[in-house]
Design a protein around this motif. Structure first.
Motif, PDB file in Angstrom:
ATOM      1  N   UNK A 217       0.605  -1.722   0.160  1.00 30.41           N
ATOM      2  CA  UNK A 217       0.018  -0.251  -0.344  1.00 30.41           C
ATOM      3  C   UNK A 217       0.867   1.280  -0.498  1.00 30.41           C
ATOM      4  N   UNK A 218       0.338   1.951  -0.006  1.00 24.89           N
ATOM      5  CA  UNK A 218       1.052   4.101  -0.194  1.00 24.89           C
ATOM      6  C   UNK A 218       0.000   4.721  -0.187  1.00 24.89           C
ATOM      7  N   UNK A 219       0.583   5.698   0.472  1.00 24.59           N
ATOM      8  CA  UNK A 219      -0.235   6.912   0.269  1.00 24.59           C
ATOM      9  C   UNK A 219       0.257   7.864   0.143  1.00 24.59           C
ATOM     10  N   UNK A 220      -0.578   9.041  -0.261  1.00 23.11           N
ATOM     11  CA  UNK A 220      -0.486  10.402  -1.367  1.00 23.11           C
ATOM     12  C   UNK A 220       0.401  11.510  -0.475  1.00 23.11           C
ATOM     13  N   UNK A 221       1.666  11.833  -0.631  1.00 23.61           N
ATOM     14  CA  UNK A 221       1.998  12.892   0.224  1.00 23.61           C
ATOM     15  C   UNK A 221       2.978  13.977  -0.681  1.00 23.61           C
ATOM     16  N   UNK A 222       1.603  15.262  -0.890  1.00 20.17           N
ATOM     17  CA  UNK A 222       2.213  15.727  -2.581  1.00 20.17           C
ATOM     18  C   UNK A 222       2.202  15.126  -3.463  1.00 20.17           C
ATOM     19  N   UNK A 223       4.212  15.430  -3.760  1.00 17.08           N
ATOM     20  CA  UNK A 223       4.874  14.636  -5.260  1.00 17.08           C
ATOM     21  C   UNK A 223       5.334  13.273  -4.807  1.00 17.08           C
ATOM     22  N   UNK A 224       5.090  12.599  -4.134  1.00 16.23           N
ATOM     23  CA  UNK A 224       5.843  11.636  -3.567  1.00 16.23           C
ATOM     24  C   UNK A 224       4.634  10.243  -3.048  1.00 16.23           C
ATOM     25  N   UNK A 225       5.266   9.327  -2.837  1.00 19.14           N
ATOM     26  CA  UNK A 225       4.181   8.296  -3.086  1.00 19.14           C
ATOM     27  C   UNK A 225       4.892   7.594  -1.353  1.00 19.14           C
ATOM     28  N   UNK A 226       4.325   7.248  -0.206  1.00 18.20           N
ATOM     29  CA  UNK A 226       4.965   6.978   1.069  1.00 18.20           C
ATOM     30  C   UNK A 226       4.709   5.197   1.194  1.00 18.20           C
ATOM     31  N   UNK A 227       5.715   4.042   0.667  1.00 16.48           N
ATOM     32  CA  UNK A 227       5.090   2.596   0.943  1.00 16.48           C
ATOM     33  C   UNK A 227       4.935   2.081   2.351  1.00 16.48           C
ATOM     34  N   UNK A 228       3.960   1.370   2.458  1.00 14.34           N
ATOM     35  CA  UNK A 228       3.924   0.188   3.170  1.00 14.34           C
ATOM     36  C   UNK A 228       5.325  -1.205   2.850  1.00 14.34           C
ATOM     37  N   UNK A 229       5.563  -1.389   3.753  1.00 12.53           N
ATOM     38  CA  UNK A 229       6.826  -2.534   3.811  1.00 12.53           C
ATOM     39  C   UNK A 229       5.969  -4.076   2.923  1.00 12.53           C
ATOM     40  N   UNK A 230       4.531  -4.025   2.676  1.00 15.30           N
ATOM     41  CA  UNK A 230       4.521  -4.966   1.988  1.00 15.30           C
ATOM     42  C   UNK A 230       3.703  -6.258   3.045  1.00 15.30           C
ATOM     43  N   UNK A 231       2.485  -7.344   2.356  1.00 17.29           N
ATOM     44  CA  UNK A 231       1.736  -8.296   2.804  1.00 17.29           C
ATOM     45  C   UNK A 231       2.501  -9.245   1.367  1.00 17.29           C
ATOM     46  N   UNK A 232       3.292  -9.726   1.933  1.00 17.94           N
ATOM     47  CA  UNK A 232       3.519 -11.464   0.986  1.00 17.94           C
ATOM     48  C   UNK A 232       1.837 -12.480   1.529  1.00 17.94           C
ATOM     49  N   UNK A 233       1.320 -12.663  -0.152  1.00 14.94           N
ATOM     50  CA  UNK A 233       0.068 -13.514  -0.110  1.00 14.94           C
ATOM     51  C   UNK A 233       0.807 -14.333  -0.655  1.00 14.94           C
ATOM     52  N   UNK A 234      -0.069 -15.973  -0.296  1.00 19.82           N
ATOM     53  CA  UNK A 234       0.528 -16.903  -1.129  1.00 19.82           C
ATOM     54  C   UNK A 234      -1.199 -17.788  -1.070  1.00 19.82           C
ATOM     55  N   UNK A 235      -1.349 -17.946  -2.222  1.00 17.38           N
ATOM     56  CA  UNK A 235      -2.381 -18.912  -2.591  1.00 17.38           C
ATOM     57  C   UNK A 235      -2.057 -19.918  -3.168  1.00 17.38           C
ATOM     58  N   UNK A 236      -2.660 -21.388  -2.117  1.00 14.89           N
ATOM     59  CA  UNK A 236      -2.555 -22.590  -2.262  1.00 14.89           C
ATOM     60  C   UNK A 236      -3.639 -23.352  -3.369  1.00 14.89           C
ATOM     61  N   UNK A 237      -3.563 -23.984  -4.092  1.00 16.05           N
ATOM     62  CA  UNK A 237      -4.227 -24.491  -4.688  1.00 16.05           C
ATOM     63  C   UNK A 237      -4.495 -26.256  -4.511  1.00 16.05           C
TER      64      UNK A 237
END
Lengths: 111, 110
Positions: free
Chosen positions: B90-110
């Motif tokens: 996810x990323x938040x708008x901050x003027x001319x920039x985006x500030x990103x979170x560290x992310x979440x790994x998603x694993x989908x198993x069949x």
């Protein structure tokens, strides 16, 4: 359509050597340009951004610098690399300050 | 201080289920929030943008909500598939920039 290029794709450099990474964008004019670094398993750290030729904003004080000699060219440099400079370097562009479009990245390993 | 938090642990789900990822932030007042997908060794790819005056946005199997009171966004993938396995930022708008979170790994198993 717009395209963003980065090179090289991978780079192995000794500590203390110089660095030059290049990013170019096609198909748009006067984009905002960004350099990020991503350490393994971590988020994106904004290093520099530019809203126009010769206009560079630095987000993190360090031994890296950036330049924008042409409208669609963004260069990341260092005079002397440190071990801590290893990482995945990403260039991105945006129009109207919103959605960013990323290049393929450069994986840098400093030994 | 400003902070963006995403689920630090990987999310493992079964194919066909709905995946829900969380993004919480503090000390920001973003005009918009974005979600990106990142595959290993590749740059992030934009998925959705939601503005502060929007509660929900949908695109195919994706849905994003944005609660500026709770300072939280939820990202849903319905009928998940193994091809949805990736890191989601996810990323938040901050003027001319985006500030990103560290992310979440998603694993989908069949």
């Amino acid at each position: 359509s717009q395209t963003i290029h980065q090179w090289p794709a991978t780079l192995v450099q000794p500590v203390g050597s110089p660095l030059s990474l290049e990013c170019t964008v096609e198909g748009t004019s006067n984009p905002n340009l960004y350099w990020y670094r991503q350490a393994a398993g971590r988020g994106l750290q904004l290093l520099f951004y530019s809203v126009g030729i010769g206009q560079i904003s630095s987000e993190v004080p360090q031994n890296l610098s950036a330049s924008r000699p042409q409208d669609r060219q963004f260069i990341l440099s260092s005079k002397k690399l440190l071990l801590s400079d290893s990482g995945f370097y990403l260039c991105a562009w945006s129009q109207y300050q919103e959605t960013q479009y990323f290049g393929p990245g450069t994986r840098l390993l400093v030994l | 201080s400003q902070k963006i938090e995403q689920n630090s642990e990987a999310l493992n789900i079964q194919e066909g289920k709905t995946a829900t990822l969380t993004c919480n932030y503090t000390n920001y007042s973003p005009a918009y929030l974005q979600w990106y997908r990142q595959d290993p060794g590749r740059g992030p790819v934009f998925l959705l943008l939601i503005r502060e005056n929007e509660k929900e946005k949908r695109k195919e199997r994706l849905k994003v909500t944005f609660d500026t009171t709770l300072k939280q966004s939820l990202f849903h993938i319905t009928a998940s598939q193994p091809a949805d396995s990736a890191t989601y930022l996810c990323a938040l708008g901050d003027g001319n920039k985006l500030v990103f979170g560290a992310g979440t790994i998603l694993r989908v198993k069949s």
